[in-house]
Design a protein around this motif. Sequence first.
Motif, mmCIF file in Angstrom:
data_model
loop_
_atom_site.group_PDB
_atom_site.id
_atom_site.type_symbol
_atom_site.label_atom_id
_atom_site.label_comp_id
_atom_site.label_asym_id
_atom_site.label_seq_id
_atom_site.Cartn_x
_atom_site.Cartn_y
_atom_site.Cartn_z
ATOM 1 N N UNK A 1 0.839 -1.207 0.000
ATOM 2 C CA UNK A 1 0.000 0.000 0.000
ATOM 3 C C UNK A 1 0.874 1.258 0.000
ATOM 4 N N UNK A 2 1.924 1.255 0.838
ATOM 5 C CA UNK A 2 2.827 2.415 0.904
ATOM 6 C C UNK A 2 3.484 2.667 -0.451
ATOM 7 N N UNK A 3 3.850 1.589 -1.131
ATOM 8 C CA UNK A 3 4.544 1.708 -2.410
ATOM 9 C C UNK A 3 3.607 2.172 -3.535
ATOM 10 N N UNK A 4 2.371 1.687 -3.526
ATOM 11 C CA UNK A 4 1.455 1.973 -4.633
ATOM 12 C C UNK A 4 0.645 3.257 -4.430
ATOM 13 N N UNK A 5 0.509 3.674 -3.190
ATOM 14 C CA UNK A 5 -0.383 4.803 -2.922
ATOM 15 C C UNK A 5 -0.025 6.083 -3.690
ATOM 16 N N UNK A 6 1.262 6.388 -3.878
ATOM 17 C CA UNK A 6 1.584 7.606 -4.653
ATOM 18 C C UNK A 6 1.075 7.562 -6.102
ATOM 19 N N UNK A 7 0.598 6.415 -6.552
ATOM 20 C CA UNK A 7 0.105 6.310 -7.934
ATOM 21 C C UNK A 7 -1.413 6.416 -8.042
ATOM 22 N N UNK A 8 -2.116 6.474 -6.912
ATOM 23 C CA UNK A 8 -3.584 6.494 -7.011
ATOM 24 C C UNK A 8 -4.123 7.874 -7.399
ATOM 25 N N UNK A 9 -3.384 8.922 -7.008
ATOM 26 C CA UNK A 9 -3.896 10.274 -7.266
ATOM 27 C C UNK A 9 -4.150 10.547 -8.731
ATOM 28 N N UNK A 10 -3.386 9.894 -9.602
ATOM 29 C CA UNK A 10 -3.520 10.150 -11.044
ATOM 30 C C UNK A 10 -4.913 9.793 -11.567
ATOM 31 N N UNK A 11 -5.552 8.814 -10.917
ATOM 32 C CA UNK A 11 -6.878 8.391 -11.377
ATOM 33 C C UNK A 11 -7.876 9.546 -11.316
ATOM 34 N N UNK A 12 -7.639 10.480 -10.390
ATOM 35 C CA UNK A 12 -8.629 11.524 -10.137
ATOM 36 C C UNK A 12 -8.248 12.878 -10.735
ATOM 37 N N UNK A 13 -7.132 12.917 -11.458
ATOM 38 C CA UNK A 13 -6.708 14.172 -12.088
ATOM 39 C C UNK A 13 -7.632 14.453 -13.278
ATOM 40 N N UNK A 14 -8.195 15.637 -13.342
ATOM 41 C CA UNK A 14 -9.000 15.947 -14.528
ATOM 42 C C UNK A 14 -8.330 17.051 -15.337
ATOM 43 N N UNK A 15 -8.470 16.934 -16.656
ATOM 44 C CA UNK A 15 -7.796 17.886 -17.529
ATOM 45 C C UNK A 15 -8.725 18.324 -18.661
ATOM 46 N N UNK A 16 -8.137 18.881 -19.731
ATOM 47 C CA UNK A 16 -8.925 19.443 -20.833
ATOM 48 C C UNK A 16 -9.777 18.370 -21.525
ATOM 49 N N UNK A 17 -9.254 17.137 -21.592
ATOM 50 C CA UNK A 17 -10.013 16.031 -22.202
ATOM 51 C C UNK A 17 -11.305 15.809 -21.423
ATOM 52 N N UNK A 18 -11.168 15.742 -20.098
ATOM 53 C CA UNK A 18 -12.342 15.517 -19.255
ATOM 54 C C UNK A 18 -13.320 16.688 -19.369
ATOM 55 N N UNK A 19 -12.778 17.902 -19.427
ATOM 56 C CA UNK A 19 -13.652 19.085 -19.475
ATOM 57 C C UNK A 19 -14.604 19.013 -20.669
ATOM 58 N N UNK A 20 -14.067 18.597 -21.825
ATOM 59 C CA UNK A 20 -14.907 18.502 -23.029
ATOM 60 C C UNK A 20 -16.007 17.462 -22.825
ATOM 61 N N UNK A 21 -15.634 16.329 -22.246
ATOM 62 C CA UNK A 21 -16.590 15.221 -22.108
ATOM 63 C C UNK A 21 -17.604 15.449 -20.990
ATOM 64 N N UNK A 22 -17.183 16.173 -19.958
ATOM 65 C CA UNK A 22 -18.126 16.507 -18.869
ATOM 66 C C UNK A 22 -19.231 17.398 -19.449
ATOM 67 N N UNK A 23 -18.809 18.328 -20.282
ATOM 68 C CA UNK A 23 -19.738 19.317 -20.855
ATOM 69 C C UNK A 23 -20.844 18.661 -21.679
ATOM 70 N N UNK A 24 -20.478 17.608 -22.422
ATOM 71 C CA UNK A 24 -21.484 16.957 -23.276
ATOM 72 C C UNK A 24 -22.091 15.708 -22.599
ATOM 73 N N UNK A 25 -21.746 15.493 -21.343
ATOM 74 C CA UNK A 25 -22.390 14.400 -20.594
ATOM 75 C C UNK A 25 -21.918 13.000 -20.959
ATOM 76 N N UNK A 26 -20.727 12.916 -21.589
ATOM 77 C CA UNK A 26 -20.222 11.583 -21.955
ATOM 78 C C UNK A 26 -19.540 10.908 -20.769
ATOM 79 N N UNK A 27 -18.806 11.685 -19.997
ATOM 80 C CA UNK A 27 -18.030 11.091 -18.896
ATOM 81 C C UNK A 27 -18.076 11.999 -17.673
ATOM 82 N N UNK A 28 -17.872 11.423 -16.484
ATOM 83 C CA UNK A 28 -17.878 12.239 -15.265
ATOM 84 C C UNK A 28 -16.531 12.926 -15.064
#
Lengths: 156, 252
Positions: free
Chosen positions: B163-190
């Motif tokens: 858990x200690x070794x892998x935990x620094x890699x979990x945050x990336x799952x929740x990073x949102x960027x310009x790709x997500x912004x486009x898809x959130x706007x049209x309701x394709x992805x959260x």
Amino acid sequence: MVIASLPSVAQVWDCLDTIADPEIPVITLVDLGIIRDVKWQQDQLVITITPTYSGCPATRVINEDIVSALNHKGVKNLRLERRLSPAWTTDWMSEKGRIALEDYGIAPPEAKGTPARCPQCGGDDLERTSQFGSTPCKALWRCKSCLEPFDYFKCI
Amino acid sequence: MTRDQALFQFLLRLGDSTLILSHRVSEWCGHAPVIEEDIALANTALDLIGQTQFWLELAGEVEGKGRSADDLAYLRDVWDFRNLLLVERPNGDFGKTLMRQFLFDAFQSLMLGKLLKSSDKRVADIAEKASKEVAYHVERSAGTVVGLGDGTPQSHTRMQAALDDLYPYVGEMFVSDAVDAVLIKVGIAPDPASLRADWDALVGRVMQDATLDIPKDAFTHKGGKTGTHTEHLGYILADMQFLQRAYPGAEW
Ligand SMILES: [Zn+2]
């Protein structure tokens, strides 16, 4: 002549009900509930199939078996369509298929998520040994009465 | 960025993550501690490769350049992969493999739950299929994390280290960027960030049962979703892509 010999939709269903599941040969593709629709579109036969599990390696074999069985019936113009939604559920398995599974030694799927009884001795003192089994659709169980391991067809 | 360009990137993130995790999990085939676990790992890898097929096939369709799922899997280089860094982490021991699986499954089950309501029916249909399988995966990986975490002193120590070794890699799952912004706007992805609270709650419950402590340090490695990978991905691709590179177009 050729047109007149083409099978009706009902005959196609009958034909599909003779094709065995490649991994569990005692049940047919129709028993399994993966054939969702059969229809003629002009002179093309369209069969809609839904996969059991995403990565089920039997899918390709199933498609080949369907094409070959229907070619044999004189159907050359055939299209297989994949439908993902609604997702396949074991609720679509036929009663005939459930009985055949149990006779074969595989406990059929149950809504409560656990086998009803041991397919060997009928005992109900059972334990799960693994959530997964020899194919994606099965789990491993053991009967504590006769001590035999058995496959359970997972309910999804 | 157009809607389809964003959707293509998003589908690669989904499909590459399941592809690379599938490959990692399949490395256990024939090596697991007991036969039941060997079978379970192989089945999990199989489900993931099946889901990959759906995501990458749709990615190819959305891209519109005639690339198949196989083309995308076998003929791209490291910088074109969009998988999470978490899934390319080496397997380590059995416990660490199941810890990585659980951290991913917990996220994937939440993501697919949201995608069921995607405005793009193709995405919603795949999510419907995959979510049934992932429900099984998360039940099993959570159960194993609890069993080993709350097990012997040795298994507990190893699971805490995992858990200690892998935990620094979990945050990336929740990073949102310009790709997500486009898809959130049209309701394709959260918005991936919106999944964090539920993930923290689920993972928190399981780690409590497993008697494991979640690291406090919030440092996050990221870059996989935009093509900056660790050295491990190159080795995975060398293994996975060898046949298609050496014998182009070879079929089974
Ligand atoms: Zn028995």
